[in-house]
Design an enzyme around this catalytic site. Structure first.
Site, PDB file in Angstrom:
ATOM      1  N   ARG A  90       5.741 -42.463  19.777  1.00 49.02           N
ATOM      2  CA  ARG A  90       4.256 -43.709  20.289  1.00 49.02           C
ATOM      3  C   ARG A  90       2.739 -42.968  20.013  1.00 49.02           C
ATOM      4  O   ARG A  90       2.911 -41.721  20.149  1.00 49.02           O
ATOM      5  CB  ARG A  90       4.878 -44.223  22.377  1.00 49.02           C
ATOM      6  CG  ARG A  90       4.821 -45.227  22.391  1.00 49.02           C
ATOM      7  CD  ARG A  90       5.523 -45.574  24.103  1.00 49.02           C
ATOM      8  NE  ARG A  90       4.199 -45.087  24.598  1.00 49.02           N
ATOM      9  CZ  ARG A  90       4.431 -45.270  26.309  1.00 49.02           C
ATOM     10  NH1 ARG A  90       5.305 -45.429  26.773  1.00 49.02           N
ATOM     11  NH2 ARG A  90       2.980 -44.799  27.005  1.00 49.02           N
ATOM     12  N   ARG A 107      -3.378 -39.686  30.617  1.00 43.32           N
ATOM     13  CA  ARG A 107      -2.843 -39.914  31.378  1.00 43.32           C
ATOM     14  C   ARG A 107      -2.001 -39.559  32.512  1.00 43.32           C
ATOM     15  O   ARG A 107      -2.714 -40.881  33.464  1.00 43.32           O
ATOM     16  CB  ARG A 107      -1.555 -40.534  29.951  1.00 43.32           C
ATOM     17  CG  ARG A 107      -1.800 -41.794  29.204  1.00 43.32           C
ATOM     18  CD  ARG A 107      -1.047 -40.875  28.416  1.00 43.32           C
ATOM     19  NE  ARG A 107       0.503 -42.134  29.208  1.00 43.32           N
ATOM     20  CZ  ARG A 107       1.585 -41.921  28.439  1.00 43.32           C
ATOM     21  NH1 ARG A 107       1.514 -40.793  26.629  1.00 43.32           N
ATOM     22  NH2 ARG A 107       2.294 -41.875  28.692  1.00 43.32           N
ATOM     23  N   LYS A 115       9.974 -44.456  33.879  1.00 40.86           N
ATOM     24  CA  LYS A 115      10.446 -46.385  35.050  1.00 40.86           C
ATOM     25  C   LYS A 115      10.882 -46.936  34.226  1.00 40.86           C
ATOM     26  O   LYS A 115      12.362 -47.438  34.570  1.00 40.86           O
ATOM     27  CB  LYS A 115       8.601 -46.196  35.159  1.00 40.86           C
ATOM     28  CG  LYS A 115       8.151 -45.803  35.604  1.00 40.86           C
ATOM     29  CD  LYS A 115       6.862 -46.460  36.107  1.00 40.86           C
ATOM     30  CE  LYS A 115       5.850 -46.216  35.217  1.00 40.86           C
ATOM     31  NZ  LYS A 115       5.053 -45.591  34.369  1.00 40.86           N
TER      32      LYS A 115
END
Ligand code: ADP
Length: 212
Positions: A159, A170, A14
């Site tokens: 991250r 997730r 994304k």
């Protein structure tokens, strides 16, 4: 330009597609994850609450997300057209977005298999300065120089939530909470689905959907 929502599981690209669109067209990329990580790194009033949820791969409370999004979507640059990356992420957020009366022209869904996502997330390294993303496990996506951004020369970072364990959580959260919003948008007739894993091909398809 138009207003777009990108919906996809973690690691589907994304952010990459939003960045490519903004580099080429005059639009605003609103990455909720980036806004939240900024709040954490600046140790803002919600930092602790955010870090707790994000490190577990859980969604942050709708109330807080709504506050952040209401503020961001009413900033002047959004008039150019915005790409929402990471909002809405559950049915309640989709309803809250409708209540903000922002016109949404396209909802684009990136459909990528769990196996592909896993490799992308575990090897992902990101430039904290310009947002470029690389992958140490995928030959063609490695940075030219170890740990250095090809685009701006900054030191790359991993991250905190890009571990295998947090990825699984997730992904579960995505299937349970986010995927059902596809049905919500299907009923509104502005949903487009793309299932390629090639970033240039995905970008070309998005451009043809937008007619640009
Ligand atoms: P990804 O899509 O790769 O999981 P993001 O950067 O979009 O990563 O989001 C990272 C984390 O930020 C999520 O796992 C979640 O904890 C939090 N988050 C992002 N967007 C939202 C949202 N709309 N609602 C609740 N939590 C969110």
């Amino acid at each position: 330009m138009k207003n777009i929502i990108l919906i996809a599981p973690p690691g589907a690209g994304k952010g990459t597609q939003a960045k490519m669109l903004c580099d080429k067209y005059d639009m605003v990329h609103i990455s909720v994850g980036d806004l939240l990580r900024k709040e954490v790194s600046e140790n803002g009033p919600y930092a602790q609450q955010l870090e707790e949820k994000m490190s577990q791969g859980l969604l942050v409370d709708d109330e807080l997300i709504l506050k952040i999004m209401n503020q961001r979507l009413n900033e002047e640059d959004c008039e150019k057209g915005f790409i929402l990356d990471g909002f809405p992420r559950n049915i309640n957020q989709a309803i809250l977005l409708d209540e903000m009366s922002k016109q949404i022209d396209y909802v684009i869904y990136l459909d990528v298999s769990k196996e592909t996502l896993k490799n992308r997330i575990v090897g992902r390294v990101i430039c904290p300065k310009c947002g470029s993303s690389f992958n140490t496990l995928i030959e063609e996506s490695r940075p030219k120089k170890d740990n250095v951004c090809d685009t701006c020369g900054s030191q790359l970072e991993k991250r905190k939530d890009d571990s295998l364990e947090t990825f699984e959580k997730r992904y579960d959260t995505y299937i349970k909470e986010t995927e059902p919003i596809l049905d919500y948008y299907k009923g509104k007739n502005n949903l487009y689905s793309i299932s390629s894993t090639d970033k240039e091909e995905v970008f070309d398809t998005i451009k043809s959907i937008l007619g640009v």
